[in-house]
Motif scaffolding. Structure first.
Motif, PDB file in Angstrom:
ATOM      1  N   THR A 227      -0.809   1.957 -15.259  1.00 18.39           N
ATOM      2  CA  THR A 227       0.477   2.554 -14.856  1.00 18.39           C
ATOM      3  C   THR A 227       0.458   4.083 -14.967  1.00 18.39           C
ATOM      4  O   THR A 227      -0.226   4.639 -15.826  1.00 18.39           O
ATOM      5  CB  THR A 227       1.636   1.983 -15.727  1.00 18.39           C
ATOM      6  N   ASN A 228       1.241   4.723 -14.114  1.00 18.46           N
ATOM      7  CA  ASN A 228       1.350   6.191 -14.209  1.00 18.46           C
ATOM      8  C   ASN A 228       2.431   6.592 -15.219  1.00 18.46           C
ATOM      9  O   ASN A 228       2.769   7.773 -15.317  1.00 18.46           O
ATOM     10  CB  ASN A 228       1.621   6.810 -12.829  1.00 18.46           C
ATOM     11  N   SER A 229       2.994   5.640 -15.935  1.00 18.06           N
ATOM     12  CA  SER A 229       3.987   5.843 -17.017  1.00 18.06           C
ATOM     13  C   SER A 229       5.388   6.209 -16.526  1.00 18.06           C
ATOM     14  O   SER A 229       6.313   6.340 -17.331  1.00 18.06           O
ATOM     15  CB  SER A 229       3.554   6.939 -18.025  1.00 18.06           C
TER      16      SER A 229
ATOM     17  N   HIS B 251       0.817  -1.214   0.000  1.00 27.21           N
ATOM     18  CA  HIS B 251       0.000   0.000   0.000  1.00 27.21           C
ATOM     19  C   HIS B 251       0.857   1.273   0.000  1.00 27.21           C
ATOM     20  O   HIS B 251       1.781   1.412   0.777  1.00 27.21           O
ATOM     21  CB  HIS B 251      -0.906  -0.003   1.244  1.00 27.21           C
ATOM     22  N   LYS B 252       0.543   2.115  -0.942  1.00 24.40           N
ATOM     23  CA  LYS B 252       1.157   3.417  -1.192  1.00 24.40           C
ATOM     24  C   LYS B 252       2.679   3.386  -1.360  1.00 24.40           C
ATOM     25  O   LYS B 252       3.429   4.170  -0.781  1.00 24.40           O
ATOM     26  CB  LYS B 252       0.700   4.447  -0.183  1.00 24.40           C
ATOM     27  N   THR B 253       3.093   2.430  -2.171  1.00 22.55           N
ATOM     28  CA  THR B 253       4.466   2.403  -2.661  1.00 22.55           C
ATOM     29  C   THR B 253       4.362   2.890  -4.096  1.00 22.55           C
ATOM     30  O   THR B 253       3.748   2.236  -4.934  1.00 22.55           O
ATOM     31  CB  THR B 253       5.017   0.963  -2.604  1.00 22.55           C
ATOM     32  N   CYS B 254       4.860   4.080  -4.352  1.00 20.07           N
ATOM     33  CA  CYS B 254       4.612   4.688  -5.660  1.00 20.07           C
ATOM     34  C   CYS B 254       5.759   5.608  -6.045  1.00 20.07           C
ATOM     35  O   CYS B 254       6.496   6.094  -5.190  1.00 20.07           O
ATOM     36  CB  CYS B 254       3.292   5.471  -5.609  1.00 20.07           C
ATOM     37  N   THR B 255       5.881   5.845  -7.343  1.00 20.41           N
ATOM     38  CA  THR B 255       6.862   6.801  -7.841  1.00 20.41           C
ATOM     39  C   THR B 255       6.329   8.235  -7.699  1.00 20.41           C
ATOM     40  O   THR B 255       7.089   9.186  -7.770  1.00 20.41           O
ATOM     41  CB  THR B 255       7.120   6.530  -9.331  1.00 20.41           C
ATOM     42  N   PHE B 256       5.011   8.351  -7.555  1.00 21.60           N
ATOM     43  CA  PHE B 256       4.348   9.664  -7.425  1.00 21.60           C
ATOM     44  C   PHE B 256       3.631   9.769  -6.070  1.00 21.60           C
ATOM     45  O   PHE B 256       3.428   8.764  -5.379  1.00 21.60           O
ATOM     46  CB  PHE B 256       3.265   9.826  -8.513  1.00 21.60           C
ATOM     47  N   ASP B 257       3.199  10.997  -5.787  1.00 23.27           N
ATOM     48  CA  ASP B 257       2.340  11.231  -4.615  1.00 23.27           C
ATOM     49  C   ASP B 257       1.280  12.235  -5.076  1.00 23.27           C
ATOM     50  O   ASP B 257       1.268  13.396  -4.648  1.00 23.27           O
ATOM     51  CB  ASP B 257       3.196  11.794  -3.460  1.00 23.27           C
ATOM     52  N   CYS B 258       0.427  11.797  -5.989  1.00 20.78           N
ATOM     53  CA  CYS B 258      -0.504  12.708  -6.667  1.00 20.78           C
ATOM     54  C   CYS B 258      -1.462  13.383  -5.679  1.00 20.78           C
ATOM     55  O   CYS B 258      -1.955  12.728  -4.757  1.00 20.78           O
ATOM     56  CB  CYS B 258      -1.333  11.947  -7.692  1.00 20.78           C
ATOM     57  N   ILE B 259      -1.758  14.642  -5.951  1.00 27.79           N
ATOM     58  CA  ILE B 259      -2.643  15.362  -5.025  1.00 27.79           C
ATOM     59  C   ILE B 259      -4.069  14.833  -5.109  1.00 27.79           C
ATOM     60  O   ILE B 259      -4.854  15.023  -4.204  1.00 27.79           O
ATOM     61  CB  ILE B 259      -2.612  16.901  -5.245  1.00 27.79           C
ATOM     62  N   TYR B 260      -4.395  14.125  -6.199  1.00 24.69           N
ATOM     63  CA  TYR B 260      -5.755  13.586  -6.344  1.00 24.69           C
ATOM     64  C   TYR B 260      -5.839  12.124  -5.940  1.00 24.69           C
ATOM     65  O   TYR B 260      -6.881  11.488  -6.082  1.00 24.69           O
ATOM     66  CB  TYR B 260      -6.246  13.746  -7.791  1.00 24.69           C
ATOM     67  N   CYS B 261      -4.744  11.536  -5.435  1.00 25.73           N
ATOM     68  CA  CYS B 261      -4.722  10.098  -5.196  1.00 25.73           C
ATOM     69  C   CYS B 261      -5.829   9.692  -4.218  1.00 25.73           C
ATOM     70  O   CYS B 261      -5.988  10.296  -3.152  1.00 25.73           O
ATOM     71  CB  CYS B 261      -3.366   9.661  -4.654  1.00 25.73           C
ATOM     72  N   GLU B 262      -6.562   8.670  -4.596  1.00 23.51           N
ATOM     73  CA  GLU B 262      -7.682   8.215  -3.773  1.00 23.51           C
ATOM     74  C   GLU B 262      -7.241   7.164  -2.757  1.00 23.51           C
ATOM     75  O   GLU B 262      -8.045   6.683  -1.980  1.00 23.51           O
ATOM     76  CB  GLU B 262      -8.762   7.615  -4.688  1.00 23.51           C
TER      77      GLU B 262
END
Ligand code: SF4
Length: 311
Positions: A106-108, A24-35
Motif C-alpha cells: 500500500t502507498n499508505s 488498471h491505474k485506479t490510485c490515490t496517487f499519480d507518482c512520477i516514478y510509477c512503473e
C-alpha cells in the motif's frame, strides 16, 4: 478474466501469488516514478471493483491447479489496493482457502480511514510506503488526490503500525534531486523513528517511470542514506545486470504482440488475457533485458519491441 496472477518471485516476499483487486491505474496517487503508467482514475473513494465472491472463486480455482504452495498471497495491482472496499473480508476469506500469509502492498494514503485501519489487521505482512515527510516533496513525487493529506497519512500509519501484529516492511523510494536533500532526509528519519516496523527498505526508480524527471539514485548515494537511517535500513533496488537473458513463455507472447504493433498495458491485457500486474512485471523484466522501449503519446504509454527484435 482471472484477477489472480503468479506466483511471481518477489524480492521481499518469496513466491508471491497476486490478487489484482483494482482496475488498471485506479490510485490515490499519480507518482512520477510509477512503473504502471499514468493514473487514469485518481480517487480516494473505495469501491468493490470486482465482486468479492468472484475473486475468492478465482483464487480457489487457481490454488487447485498449483502443484506447489506459494509463499504468500499478495493484494496488489496497478494502483492502490486499499481502495478495494471489501479488502478485509478478502484477506480473512483467502486465509480460509490456504494456510499461508497474506500481504498488502500500500502507498499508505488511506491509513487515516478507520475502515481501512481495521481491515488491514487480519493481514500478516504490510508493505506500506512513505516517500517524503515534507508536504512539497510529497506533492512533487506522489501527486496525490486532493483528499490525501500528508499529516493525516502519517497519523494513520502510526495508528495502524501501533496495533498491527504482523511484519511491517516500510518502503521509501528515493529520486535524485527530489527527496534526497538533507531537509527531506532529516524529516523522514524523524517520522520513521517514531513508527513501529521491522525493516525500512530503500528503493530507487530502477525502471522507467511515468515522468522523465524521475531519475534513479546512484547506488553509493543509496548506501549513504542506508547508513543515515541506521541498522533497520536495507537497500532493495535491484541492479539491472541481474536479469536473466532468456525469455519466459509470457514474455515471448508479449514480445510477439508488440513486435506487430505498439501496445499499452491495457491492449496487452485485452489481447492476451494476462492480468495487468503480471504484464507490468513482465514489462519490467523485458526492460532489464533491453528487449522493449517505451513511447508516450498524450496520457498513454505504449510499449514496442527494441530495434533488434524488429529485424
Ligand atoms: S507507484 Fe503505486 S502509489 Fe504511485 S501511482 Fe503507481 S500505483 Fe499508485
Amino acid at each position: 478474466m482471472t484477477r489472480i496472477f503468479g506466483p511471481v518471485p518477489s524480492r521481499r516476499l518469496g513466491r508471491s501469488l497476486g490478487i489484482d483487486v483494482i482496475p488498471h491505474k485506479t490510485c490515490t496517487f499519480d507518482c512520477i516514478y510509477c512503473e504502471c503508467g499514468k493514473t487514469t482514475d485518481k480517487r480516494c473513494l473505495r469501491e468493490e471493483f470486482y465482486p468479492l465472491r468472484e475473486l475468492l472463486d478465482e483464487l480457489d480455482n487457481h490454488l487447485g491447479k498449483m502443484s506447489e504452495k506459494p509463499d504468500v498471497i499478495t493484494l496488489s495491482g496497478a494502483g492502490e489496493p486499499t481502495l478495494y472496499s471489501r479488502m478485509g473480508e478478502l484477506i480473512i476469506e483467502s486465509k480460509k482457502l490456504i494456510d499461508i500469509p497474506v500481504a498488502v502492498i500500500t502507498n499508505s494514503s488511506l491509513m487515516d480511514k478507520k475502515d481501512v485501519q481495521e481491515e488491514l489487521m487480519p493481514a500478516d505482512i504490510l508493505l506500506p510506503s512513505l516517500d517524503s515527510a515534507l508536504k512539497e516533496s510529497f506533492q512533487l513525487i506522489n501527486r496525490p488526490h486532493p483528499g490525501c493529506d500528508l499529516k493525516k497519512i502519517i497519523d494513520g500509519l502510526h495508528r495502524v503500525l501501533r496495533k498491527f501484529q504482523g511484519k511491517v516492511y516500510l518502503e521509501v523510494l528515493f529520486l535524485e534531486g527530489v527527496n534526497t536533500d538533507r531537509e527531506n532526509l532529516l524529516a523522514l528519519r524523524s517520522v520513521i523513528k517514531t513508527l513501529d516496523f521491522d525493516t525500512i527498505q530503500l528503493n530507487t526508480a530502477v525502471r522507467p517511470g511515468t515522468e522523465k524527471t524521475a531519475h534513479p539514485l546512484d547506488i553509493n548515494k543509496l548506501e549513504e542514506i542506508r547508513q543515515f537511517f541506521g541498522p533497520k535500513a536495507e537497500i532493495i533496488a535491484a541492479p539491472k545486470v541481474q536479469a536473466e537473458k532468456t525469455e519466459t513463455d509470457a514474455e515471448k507472447k508479449i514480445l510477439s504482440l508488440i513486435q506487430r504493433r505498439p501496445c499499452t498495458v491495457e491492449d496487452i491485457n485485452r489481447s492476451l488475457g494476462i492480468p495487468v500486474p503480471g504484464i507490468v512485471k513482465i514489462i519490467y523484466s523485458l526492460f532489464e533485458k533491453d528487449r522493449i522501449v517505451k513511447e508516450e503519446h498524450g496520457r498513454d504509454t505504449f510499449y514496442t519491441a527494441a530495434a533488434r527484435d524488429k529485424n
